[in-house]
Write a protein that holds these residues in place. Structure first.
Motif, PDB file in Angstrom:
ATOM      1  N   ILE A  84       0.857  -1.186   0.000  1.00  0.00           N
ATOM      2  CA  ILE A  84       0.000   0.000   0.000  1.00  0.00           C
ATOM      3  C   ILE A  84       0.891   1.233   0.000  1.00  0.00           C
ATOM      4  CG2 ILE A  84      -1.861   1.221   1.169  1.00  0.00           C
ATOM      5  CD1 ILE A  84      -2.616  -1.426   2.517  1.00  0.00           C
ATOM      6  N   THR A  85       0.747   2.052  -1.019  1.00  0.00           N
ATOM      7  CA  THR A  85       1.599   3.230  -1.180  1.00  0.00           C
ATOM      8  C   THR A  85       1.052   4.412  -0.393  1.00  0.00           C
ATOM      9  OG1 THR A  85       2.289   2.520  -3.380  1.00  0.00           O
ATOM     10  CG2 THR A  85       2.543   4.861  -2.866  1.00  0.00           C
ATOM     11  N   CYS A  86       1.952   5.148   0.241  1.00  0.00           N
ATOM     12  CA  CYS A  86       1.581   6.398   0.907  1.00  0.00           C
ATOM     13  C   CYS A  86       1.466   7.488  -0.159  1.00  0.00           C
ATOM     14  CB  CYS A  86       2.642   6.787   1.930  1.00  0.00           C
ATOM     15  SG  CYS A  86       2.896   5.550   3.222  1.00  0.00           S
ATOM     16  N   PRO A  87       0.342   8.167  -0.274  1.00  0.00           N
ATOM     17  CA  PRO A  87       0.148   9.105  -1.385  1.00  0.00           C
ATOM     18  C   PRO A  87       0.887  10.429  -1.247  1.00  0.00           C
ATOM     19  CG  PRO A  87      -1.794   9.056   0.020  1.00  0.00           C
ATOM     20  CD  PRO A  87      -0.888   7.967   0.513  1.00  0.00           C
ATOM     21  N   ALA A  88       1.429  10.720  -0.058  1.00  0.00           N
ATOM     22  CA  ALA A  88       2.138  11.988   0.179  1.00  0.00           C
ATOM     23  C   ALA A  88       1.230  13.187  -0.059  1.00  0.00           C
ATOM     24  CB  ALA A  88       3.394  12.088  -0.692  1.00  0.00           C
ATOM     25  N   ASN A  89      -0.023  13.018   0.305  1.00  0.00           N
ATOM     26  CA  ASN A  89      -1.018  14.079   0.149  1.00  0.00           C
ATOM     27  C   ASN A  89      -2.093  13.843   1.201  1.00  0.00           C
ATOM     28  OD1 ASN A  89      -3.840  14.848  -1.006  1.00  0.00           O
ATOM     29  ND2 ASN A  89      -2.400  16.142  -2.139  1.00  0.00           N
ATOM     30  N   GLU A  90      -2.348  14.840   2.034  1.00  0.00           N
ATOM     31  CA  GLU A  90      -3.237  14.627   3.174  1.00  0.00           C
ATOM     32  C   GLU A  90      -4.661  14.288   2.747  1.00  0.00           C
ATOM     33  OE1 GLU A  90      -3.552  13.761   6.964  1.00  0.00           O
ATOM     34  OE2 GLU A  90      -1.694  14.607   6.156  1.00  0.00           O
ATOM     35  N   THR A  91      -5.139  14.919   1.681  1.00  0.00           N
ATOM     36  CA  THR A  91      -6.496  14.628   1.211  1.00  0.00           C
ATOM     37  C   THR A  91      -6.609  13.195   0.715  1.00  0.00           C
ATOM     38  OG1 THR A  91      -6.870  16.943   0.605  1.00  0.00           O
ATOM     39  CG2 THR A  91      -8.293  15.289  -0.426  1.00  0.00           C
ATOM     40  N   ASP A  92      -5.642  12.777  -0.105  1.00  0.00           N
ATOM     41  CA  ASP A  92      -5.658  11.412  -0.626  1.00  0.00           C
ATOM     42  C   ASP A  92      -5.436  10.396   0.491  1.00  0.00           C
ATOM     43  OD1 ASP A  92      -6.087  12.365  -3.163  1.00  0.00           O
ATOM     44  OD2 ASP A  92      -3.982  12.263  -3.767  1.00  0.00           O
ATOM     45  N   PHE A  93      -4.625  10.767   1.479  1.00  0.00           N
ATOM     46  CA  PHE A  93      -4.381   9.856   2.594  1.00  0.00           C
ATOM     47  C   PHE A  93      -5.653   9.672   3.424  1.00  0.00           C
ATOM     48  CE2 PHE A  93      -2.880   8.911   6.948  1.00  0.00           C
ATOM     49  CZ  PHE A  93      -2.220   7.717   6.681  1.00  0.00           C
ATOM     50  N   ALA A  94      -6.385  10.750   3.635  1.00  0.00           N
ATOM     51  CA  ALA A  94      -7.645  10.646   4.381  1.00  0.00           C
ATOM     52  C   ALA A  94      -8.629   9.744   3.641  1.00  0.00           C
ATOM     53  CB  ALA A  94      -8.242  12.033   4.594  1.00  0.00           C
ATOM     54  N   ARG A  95      -8.657   9.863   2.318  1.00  0.00           N
ATOM     55  CA  ARG A  95      -9.533   9.001   1.508  1.00  0.00           C
ATOM     56  C   ARG A  95      -9.115   7.540   1.638  1.00  0.00           C
ATOM     57  NH1 ARG A  95      -8.905   7.975  -4.244  1.00  0.00           N
ATOM     58  NH2 ARG A  95     -10.777   6.976  -5.067  1.00  0.00           N
ATOM     59  N   LEU A  96      -7.808   7.285   1.617  1.00  0.00           N
ATOM     60  CA  LEU A  96      -7.303   5.920   1.750  1.00  0.00           C
ATOM     61  C   LEU A  96      -7.650   5.332   3.110  1.00  0.00           C
ATOM     62  CD1 LEU A  96      -5.504   3.482   0.975  1.00  0.00           C
ATOM     63  CD2 LEU A  96      -3.530   4.814   1.782  1.00  0.00           C
ATOM     64  N   THR A  97      -7.396   6.070   4.167  1.00  0.00           N
ATOM     65  CA  THR A  97      -7.633   5.520   5.505  1.00  0.00           C
ATOM     66  C   THR A  97      -9.124   5.324   5.776  1.00  0.00           C
ATOM     67  OG1 THR A  97      -7.494   7.765   6.441  1.00  0.00           O
ATOM     68  CG2 THR A  97      -5.495   6.415   6.469  1.00  0.00           C
ATOM     69  N   HIS A  98      -9.949   6.231   5.255  1.00  0.00           N
ATOM     70  CA  HIS A  98     -11.396   6.036   5.404  1.00  0.00           C
ATOM     71  C   HIS A  98     -11.836   4.773   4.677  1.00  0.00           C
ATOM     72  CE1 HIS A  98     -15.708   6.828   5.589  1.00  0.00           C
ATOM     73  NE2 HIS A  98     -15.736   6.520   4.302  1.00  0.00           N
ATOM     74  N   ALA A  99     -11.306   4.561   3.476  1.00  0.00           N
ATOM     75  CA  ALA A  99     -11.679   3.385   2.695  1.00  0.00           C
ATOM     76  C   ALA A  99     -11.256   2.099   3.402  1.00  0.00           C
ATOM     77  CB  ALA A  99     -11.053   3.463   1.306  1.00  0.00           C
ATOM     78  N   ILE A 100     -10.073   2.108   4.007  1.00  0.00           N
ATOM     79  CA  ILE A 100      -9.611   0.922   4.738  1.00  0.00           C
ATOM     80  C   ILE A 100     -10.539   0.626   5.911  1.00  0.00           C
ATOM     81  CG2 ILE A 100      -7.775   0.052   6.238  1.00  0.00           C
ATOM     82  CD1 ILE A 100      -5.776   1.468   4.362  1.00  0.00           C
ATOM     83  N   ASP A 101     -10.881   1.657   6.674  1.00  0.00           N
ATOM     84  CA  ASP A 101     -11.785   1.451   7.810  1.00  0.00           C
ATOM     85  C   ASP A 101     -13.168   0.991   7.348  1.00  0.00           C
ATOM     86  OD1 ASP A 101      -9.988   2.011   9.827  1.00  0.00           O
ATOM     87  OD2 ASP A 101     -10.504   4.131   9.948  1.00  0.00           O
ATOM     88  N   ALA A 102     -13.653   1.574   6.247  1.00  0.00           N
ATOM     89  CA  ALA A 102     -14.966   1.167   5.734  1.00  0.00           C
ATOM     90  C   ALA A 102     -14.949  -0.297   5.310  1.00  0.00           C
ATOM     91  CB  ALA A 102     -15.372   2.053   4.561  1.00  0.00           C
ATOM     92  N   ALA A 103     -13.851  -0.727   4.700  1.00  0.00           N
ATOM     93  CA  ALA A 103     -13.750  -2.109   4.228  1.00  0.00           C
ATOM     94  C   ALA A 103     -13.610  -3.100   5.370  1.00  0.00           C
ATOM     95  CB  ALA A 103     -12.563  -2.243   3.277  1.00  0.00           C
TER      96      ALA A 103
END
Length: 327
Positions: A84-103
């Motif tokens: 899993i790549t770190c996007p180096a962008n806070e907005t994209d990172f928030a989207r990633l972490t929300h998606a992981i928690d949702a899944a």
């Protein structure tokens, strides 16, 4: 390109900020996945390698939400791993972490009604055919299935009007709706097609699901029709909320899914539906889209359509949902 990379290196301050952002994201992502019981290997790169028996599900769920991660098919040593790549962008990172928690930790499952719980092949879909016939137009079940697959077809009154217009019959929506409703609801002399509707599965399946998570309905039906079906089938008490036609824009707009989340007071959920509109609505709302073909749909064709619309998985029954829901 090389020129862009070279320019980034020259911008030492910007590079430093990016490195700091990646380090922060890597630490937070590691903590998040470990909190879900995953094994995360130490990393100094801009990605992490995480391992779990649920890796395939997380890969699919993230793909359903438009996020790509790398798995390792054919590698027996990394069969349970994701990069899993770190996007180096806070907005994209928030989207990633929300998606992981949702899944991995959904707070609710949202269910479409028609085609998921209600077999409407002899009611709503037949009402489209008979309404068209009243105008002297032949529309087949295959015509309806193709129109549903194209999307933006959640409202059967509007869909009927559209199919008629495509065949040269341009009538006001109110008139088409009135004819449709007489056929569907019935009259004193003629029982309506709604009487042919049956429950897909049984109450026991919903009770097993409800024992694991909270449930709600998100449907394009009018509220009265939706509530009546749930009550007649003896399953109304299984659902905390019923989001219906009157609650706002129809799917594929994300509004009805967001409405369900808001009324339930949750932010992480899965949505189970049988049409592209269900998948697109869920995805746009940040909810994991899960497909399930309607009873009379051709499974292979339905799978292709649902996956193409963003489905994370396509199930055969609601019981399969229990296999991926957390205990």
């Amino acid at each position: 390109s090389c020129a862009v990379a070279l320019e980034a290196v020259r911008d030492e301050a910007g590079l430093g900020r990016t490195v700091a952002q990646v380090r922060s994201e890597r630490e937070r992502l590691t903590a998040q996945l470990r909190g879900h019981g995953w094994r995360v290997l130490p990393s100094e790169a801009n990605f992490i390698l995480a391992r779990s028996s649920r890796s395939v599900w997380l890969r699919d769920a993230l793909a359903g939400l438009g996020i790509a991660v790398r798995d390792f098919p054919g590698n027996e040593h990394l069969a349970d791993a994701l990069r899993i790549t770190c996007p180096a962008n806070e907005t994209d990172f928030a989207r990633l972490t929300h998606a992981i928690d949702a899944a991995l930790a959904p707070e609710a499952v949202l269910l479409d009604l028609d085609g998921v719980l209600a077999d409407v092949s002899r009611s709503y879909r037949r009402a489209i055919v008979e309404t068209a016939a009243a105008y002297g137009v032949e529309i087949t079940a295959q015509d309806i299935a193709r129109a549903k697959a194209l999307g933006n077809a959640n409202n059967d009154w509007i869909l009927t009007q559209r199919l008629l217009a495509q065949r040269g019959i341009d009538r006001p929506l109110a008139e088409v709706t009135e004819r449709f409703e007489r056929i569907y609801q019935g009259t004193d002399d003629n029982p309506g097609l709604r009487m042919t509707e049956t429950l897909i599965g049984d109450r026991a399946a919903l009770e097993r699901l409800r024992a694991r998570t909270r449930l709600a309905i998100v449907t394009g039906r009018p509220r009265f029709d939706a509530q009546r079906f749930l009550e007649e089938q003896g399953i109304a008490d299984c659902f905390e909320q019923v989001i219906a036609l009157e609650d706002g824009p129809s799917k594929p707009d994300p509004a009805p899914v967001r409405c369900a989340l808001e009324r339930m007071g949750v932010s992480r959920a899965w949505m189970v539906g049988d049409t592209p509109d269900d998948m697109r609505s869920a995805r746009a709302a940040g909810v994991v889209p899960v497909g399930i073909p309607a009873p009379n749909d051709t499974r292979e064709e339905a799978e292709r359509t649902l996956f193409a619309s963003g489905a994370a998985r396509v199930l055969r029954s609601l019981d399969e949902l229990l296999e991926v829901l957390p205990s």
